[in-house]
Design an enzyme around this catalytic site. Structure first.
Site, short mmCIF file in Angstrom:
data_model
loop_
_atom_site.label_atom_id
_atom_site.label_comp_id
_atom_site.label_asym_id
_atom_site.label_seq_id
_atom_site.Cartn_x
_atom_site.Cartn_y
_atom_site.Cartn_z
N CYS A 1 36.32 42.47 36.67
CA CYS A 1 37.39 42.27 35.67
C CYS A 1 38.55 43.20 35.97
O CYS A 1 38.36 44.41 36.12
CB CYS A 1 36.83 42.55 34.28
SG CYS A 1 38.10 42.56 32.99
N CYS B 1 41.28 33.84 33.22
CA CYS B 1 40.33 34.83 32.72
C CYS B 1 40.21 36.00 33.68
O CYS B 1 40.04 35.81 34.86
CB CYS B 1 38.92 34.28 32.65
SG CYS B 1 38.74 32.92 31.60
N CYS C 1 33.60 46.38 33.68
CA CYS C 1 32.91 45.35 34.46
C CYS C 1 33.55 45.24 35.85
O CYS C 1 34.77 45.31 35.99
CB CYS C 1 32.95 44.01 33.75
SG CYS C 1 32.19 44.06 32.12
N GLU D 1 48.46 41.67 27.21
CA GLU D 1 48.83 40.28 27.44
C GLU D 1 48.17 39.33 26.45
O GLU D 1 47.08 39.58 25.97
CB GLU D 1 48.47 39.88 28.88
CG GLU D 1 49.31 40.65 29.88
CD GLU D 1 49.01 40.31 31.33
OE1 GLU D 1 49.97 40.27 32.10
OE2 GLU D 1 47.85 40.10 31.69
N CYS E 1 44.75 33.16 23.51
CA CYS E 1 43.82 34.19 23.97
C CYS E 1 44.50 35.53 23.76
O CYS E 1 45.60 35.75 24.27
CB CYS E 1 43.54 33.93 25.45
SG CYS E 1 42.57 35.22 26.24
N CYS F 1 40.17 48.70 28.97
CA CYS F 1 38.81 48.49 28.47
C CYS F 1 37.92 49.55 29.08
O CYS F 1 38.03 49.86 30.27
CB CYS F 1 38.29 47.10 28.85
SG CYS F 1 36.65 46.75 28.17
N1 SAH Z 1 35.56 42.12 26.72
C1 SAH Z 1 35.19 40.82 26.30
C2 SAH Z 1 36.36 39.88 26.17
C3 SAH Z 1 37.42 39.93 27.23
S1 SAH Z 1 36.96 39.35 28.83
C4 SAH Z 1 34.13 40.25 27.20
O1 SAH Z 1 33.87 40.83 28.25
O2 SAH Z 1 33.54 39.25 26.84
C5 SAH Z 1 36.94 37.59 28.60
C6 SAH Z 1 36.09 36.83 29.59
O3 SAH Z 1 36.67 36.83 30.89
C7 SAH Z 1 34.70 37.42 29.74
O4 SAH Z 1 33.71 36.43 29.72
C8 SAH Z 1 34.80 38.05 31.09
O5 SAH Z 1 33.54 38.20 31.64
C9 SAH Z 1 35.66 37.09 31.85
N2 SAH Z 1 36.21 37.64 33.07
C10 SAH Z 1 36.57 38.93 33.27
N3 SAH Z 1 37.06 39.08 34.52
C11 SAH Z 1 37.02 37.87 35.11
C12 SAH Z 1 37.43 37.38 36.40
N4 SAH Z 1 37.98 38.18 37.31
N5 SAH Z 1 37.25 36.07 36.66
C13 SAH Z 1 36.73 35.25 35.72
N6 SAH Z 1 36.35 35.66 34.49
C14 SAH Z 1 36.48 36.95 34.19
FE1 SF4 Z 2 36.07 44.90 29.35
FE2 SF4 Z 2 36.72 43.14 31.24
FE3 SF4 Z 2 34.16 43.80 30.87
FE4 SF4 Z 2 35.44 42.30 29.03
S1 SF4 Z 2 34.99 41.73 31.14
S2 SF4 Z 2 34.10 44.09 28.67
S3 SF4 Z 2 37.50 43.19 29.16
S4 SF4 Z 2 35.79 45.18 31.54
#
Ligand code: SAH
Ligand code: SF4
Length: 370
Positions: free
Chosen positions: A119, A341, A116, A92, A105, A112
């Site tokens: 996420c 996000c 996390c 996306e 974005c 990934c």
């Molecule tokens: N992998 C990279 C970039 C993609 S994620 C990273 O982790 O930085 C982009 C941003 O979205 C990151 O700051 C991540 O922590 C945030 N993010 C991921 N899941 C989220 C969620 N469910 N709600 C709000 N922010 C989230």
């Molecule tokens: Fe990967 Fe999501 Fe963690 Fe970013 S926030 S490193 S996209 S798992």
């Protein structure tokens, strides 16, 4: 014969390719401008290119965008595209219009591997890295389709953030030429300050990016201590907070901005207490030039986590601001189309059994609540 997708070349790469075809280097600049500045994909359209070059390219090369599976337009003007990248994977990209800028974005991986907890991409696991062409194609398509739609020749996208699906610094070799194409004056001409790489903290690659292509850096911190961050961002076990902050400081020597942005996803009763905010102050204050961006958690099915209440977000922000740390709370955009996000899920043919891993190791909320 397999043709090569020219979206995968930065300008030096395209020049080398043209040389292989026995063409002068300046031809590459013309070609690059046709592709990225004018959005041309048909070599016959490129009227000032020598006919001989157009003919050579015809059989060997192509400018290939990604197939769009769907497009959703939010009530606030945010647009989300789902792109097919083959073999059941889809990624996306999200366009966020604001008064003074247009931000795109984009995704760097199908899925990934960092995993996390909060996420949705992380929950889907990992399939593969995107190629440079697939990363650039998201920008090429968005910029030129938006120009057509708005009936303008002016640039629509002024900022790019690598905050879609994937960990950009775990796809370093494909990422860097894509960044160079974004920055190139003959490409998209974006300034280094307006291209942001967001990372969960791949320390050695932060150091390489500093040398190879220092753009703005955002670091997804999410916790002020290692025990808590280990649970939220598993990569922390490999590169703990002290090492991460040291890499951020080194990055600042070359960075286009004189601060690092730390992102902090606000999870109710997990990392959002005033005590956590005070720990964050102790960690960062007078140690590193930074801004903190608080992101209210965007829930998705199966996360098992809740968004912090506005009152808790405000109280947390207040502690940071009182301590003199510049803090912003991110506005959520495109909520109605799941474009916020961390909600970018695309479609991922997981090869890592992420779902099973996560169920086995739920976040220990009791231990970490403050
Ligand atoms: N992998 C990279 C970039 C993609 S994620 C990273 O982790 O930085 C982009 C941003 O979205 C990151 O700051 C991540 O922590 C945030 N993010 C991921 N899941 C989220 C969620 N469910 N709600 C709000 N922010 C989230
Ligand atoms: Fe990967 Fe999501 Fe963690 Fe970013 S926030 S490193 S996209 S798992």
């Amino acid at each position: 014969m397999d043709t090569v997708n020219l979206l995968g070349f930065d300008l030096p790469g395209l020049a080398a390719y043209c040389e292989q075809l026995g063409e002068k280097k300046f031809r590459a600049t013309q070609l690059f401008r046709w592709i990225h500045q004018k959005g041309a994909s048909d070599f016959e359209q490129m009227s000032d290119l020598a006919k001989s070059l157009r003919e050579k390219l015809g059989g060997r090369a192509r400018v290939q965008a990604l197939d769009v599976i769907s497009e959703h337009v939010s009530a606030d003007g945010t647009i989300k595209w789902l792109f097919d990248v083959g073999a059941g994977n889809a990624v996306e990209a999200v366009f966020i219009p604001e008064d003074d800028r247009g931000t795109l974005c984009i995704s760097s991986q199908a899925g990934c591997a960092v995993g996390c907890r909060f996420c949705s991409t992380g929950h889907q696991g990992f399939s593969r890295n995107l190629t440079t062409a697939e990363i650039v194609a998201q920008l090429w398509f968005a910029e030129h389709s938006l120009r057509r739609r708005q009936n303008t020749d002016e640039r629509v996208i002024s900022n790019v953030v690598m905050m879609g699906m994937g960990e950009p610094l775990q796809n370093y070799d494909q990422l860097v030429p894509a960044l160079r194409t974004m920055l190139d004056d003959h490409g998209y001409g974006l300034s280094r300050r307006r291209v942001t790489v967001s990372t969960s903290g791949v320390v050695p690659m932060i150091d390489r990016l500093r040398e190879d292509c220092p753009v703005a850096l955002a670091v997804s911190l999410h916790a002020p201590t290692d025990p808590l961050r280990d649970q939220l961002v598993p990569l922390n076990k490999k590169y703990p907070i002290a090492e991460l902050l040291a890499a951020c400081k080194r990055y600042l020597e070359k960075a286009p901005r004189d601060f690092i942005t730390f992102e902090y996803c606000m999870l109710q009763e997990v990392n959002d207490s005033p005590e956590r905010a005070r720990e964050l102050v102790r960690l960062l204050k007078n140690k590193i030039s930074c801004k903190i961006n608080l992101i209210p958690f965007n829930p998705f099915p199966a996360s098992g986590l809740t968004r912090s209440t506005n009152a808790r977000v405000q109280a947390f922000a207040e502690v940071l601001i009182q301590a003199g740390i510049v803090t912003t709370v991110r506005k959520t955009r495109g909520d109605d189309i799941d474009a916020a996000c961390g909600q970018l899920a695309g479609e991922v043919q997981d090869r890592t059994r992420a779902h099973i891993r996560m169920v086995r190791a739920p976040v220990n909320v009791a231990k970490s609540a403050g």
